[in-house]
Design a protein around this motif. Structure first.
Motif, mmCIF file in Angstrom:
data_model
loop_
_atom_site.group_PDB
_atom_site.id
_atom_site.type_symbol
_atom_site.label_atom_id
_atom_site.label_comp_id
_atom_site.label_asym_id
_atom_site.label_seq_id
_atom_site.Cartn_x
_atom_site.Cartn_y
_atom_site.Cartn_z
ATOM 1 N N ASP A 1 -23.195 -27.596 95.139
ATOM 2 C CA ASP A 1 -23.199 -29.009 94.725
ATOM 3 C C ASP A 1 -23.449 -29.908 95.938
ATOM 4 O O ASP A 1 -24.279 -30.814 95.885
ATOM 5 N N ALA B 1 -23.674 -14.867 90.008
ATOM 6 C CA ALA B 1 -22.721 -15.696 90.747
ATOM 7 C C ALA B 1 -23.504 -16.593 91.705
ATOM 8 O O ALA B 1 -24.466 -16.150 92.336
ATOM 9 N N GLU B 2 -23.083 -17.836 91.809
ATOM 10 C CA GLU B 2 -23.752 -18.800 92.676
ATOM 11 C C GLU B 2 -23.039 -18.856 94.030
ATOM 12 O O GLU B 2 -21.829 -19.036 94.091
ATOM 13 N N TYR C 1 -28.159 -16.503 94.390
ATOM 14 C CA TYR C 1 -27.527 -15.987 93.175
ATOM 15 C C TYR C 1 -27.447 -14.471 93.265
ATOM 16 O O TYR C 1 -28.441 -13.809 93.567
ATOM 17 N N ASN D 1 -20.415 -18.040 85.530
ATOM 18 C CA ASN D 1 -21.538 -18.973 85.626
ATOM 19 C C ASN D 1 -21.113 -20.368 86.067
ATOM 20 O O ASN D 1 -21.844 -21.317 85.863
ATOM 21 N N ARG D 2 -19.934 -20.473 86.665
ATOM 22 C CA ARG D 2 -19.502 -21.788 87.137
ATOM 23 C C ARG D 2 -20.291 -22.174 88.378
ATOM 24 O O ARG D 2 -20.683 -21.328 89.170
ATOM 25 N N VAL D 3 -20.471 -23.467 88.556
ATOM 26 C CA VAL D 3 -21.198 -23.958 89.714
ATOM 27 C C VAL D 3 -20.315 -23.826 90.950
ATOM 28 O O VAL D 3 -19.097 -23.920 90.879
ATOM 29 N N ASN D 4 -20.944 -23.606 92.069
ATOM 30 C CA ASN D 4 -20.253 -23.468 93.339
ATOM 31 C C ASN D 4 -20.232 -24.839 94.012
ATOM 32 O O ASN D 4 -21.294 -25.442 94.206
ATOM 33 N N ARG E 1 -31.681 -24.457 89.212
ATOM 34 C CA ARG E 1 -30.275 -24.023 89.204
ATOM 35 C C ARG E 1 -29.781 -23.792 87.777
ATOM 36 O O ARG E 1 -29.133 -22.779 87.499
ATOM 37 N N GLN E 2 -30.084 -24.718 86.880
ATOM 38 C CA GLN E 2 -29.629 -24.578 85.490
ATOM 39 C C GLN E 2 -30.261 -23.357 84.820
ATOM 40 O O GLN E 2 -29.610 -22.656 84.051
ATOM 41 N N LEU F 1 -28.493 -20.287 86.376
ATOM 42 C CA LEU F 1 -27.098 -20.181 85.952
ATOM 43 C C LEU F 1 -26.945 -19.744 84.492
ATOM 44 O O LEU F 1 -25.860 -19.357 84.077
#
Length: 195
Positions: A9, A35-36, A45, A2-5, A26-27, A30
């Protein structure tokens, strides 16, 4: 997972419209096991490499697009088919961040269902190209010109549909005929509308 890509960003930092709405959506997305990625210039996603949901913006609204939205139950009747030709995808549209915040639990439920649909392997039964109505003006051209008929039949189904949709979209016969004339050479070369 669930990490941001970082690519997403960058996309969100550059957004001139819907920036707060995109970040809120997005939140919510996520929070699910997705996966982003950045696809088609949008935050997309995926689950096990398969597209589940996409965030995108338009002039009048931003939206959460479910790739297999046609298969979702939609108990709240909030899924929208973008155009009559869209067979699988469905959107939930928003005009502001407040609407998104109010729908957060509903959105989470729809996202979970979309993940389950994707994992189940269900597929949307798509119409065949032959199921779409070919404009009379184009039928006549195909009948008059065997080379054009053969070239059109050799195109991929997606390219055929692209032409059928484009020709059909014109309201007047004169405009349909002009569009057909303009693209005859392209069809004869085996190219699609946007090639």
């Amino acid at each position: 997972m669930n990490r941001v890509n970082p690519k997403v960003d960058g996309l969100l930092r550059k957004a001139t419209k819907w920036q707060e709405e995109f970040e809120t959506l997005r939140q919510i997305v996520l929070a699910a096991p997705l996966a982003e990625e950045l696809k088609w210039g949008q935050a997309c996603y995926t689950s096990e490499g398969r597209n589940v949901v996409l965030i995108h913006g338009f002039k009048e609204y931003c939206a959460l697009l479910f790739f297999k939205g046609a298969l979702l139950k939609d108990p709240k009747h909030i899924l929208i088919q973008q155009t009559k030709n869209v067979q699988s995808a469905r959107q939930i549209r928003f005009a502001n961040v407040r609407e998104i915040a109010e729908m957060k639990p509903i959105l989470k439920a729809y996202i979970q269902e979309a993940i389950a649909v994707e994992k189940s392997g269900l597929k949307v039964k798509l119409k065949k190209t032959s199921d779409f109505k070919v404009p009379e003006e184009f039928k006549n051209k195909l009948d008059e010109n065997p080379s054009l008929k053969k070239a059109f039949a050799a195109l991929t189904p997606g390219r055929q549909r692209g032409y059928i949709f484009y020709f059909s979209a014109a309201k007047q016969s004169k405009t349909r005929e002009a569009r057909i004339e303009k693209f005859m050479l392209q069809i004869l070369k085996g190219k699609g509308l946007d090639d």
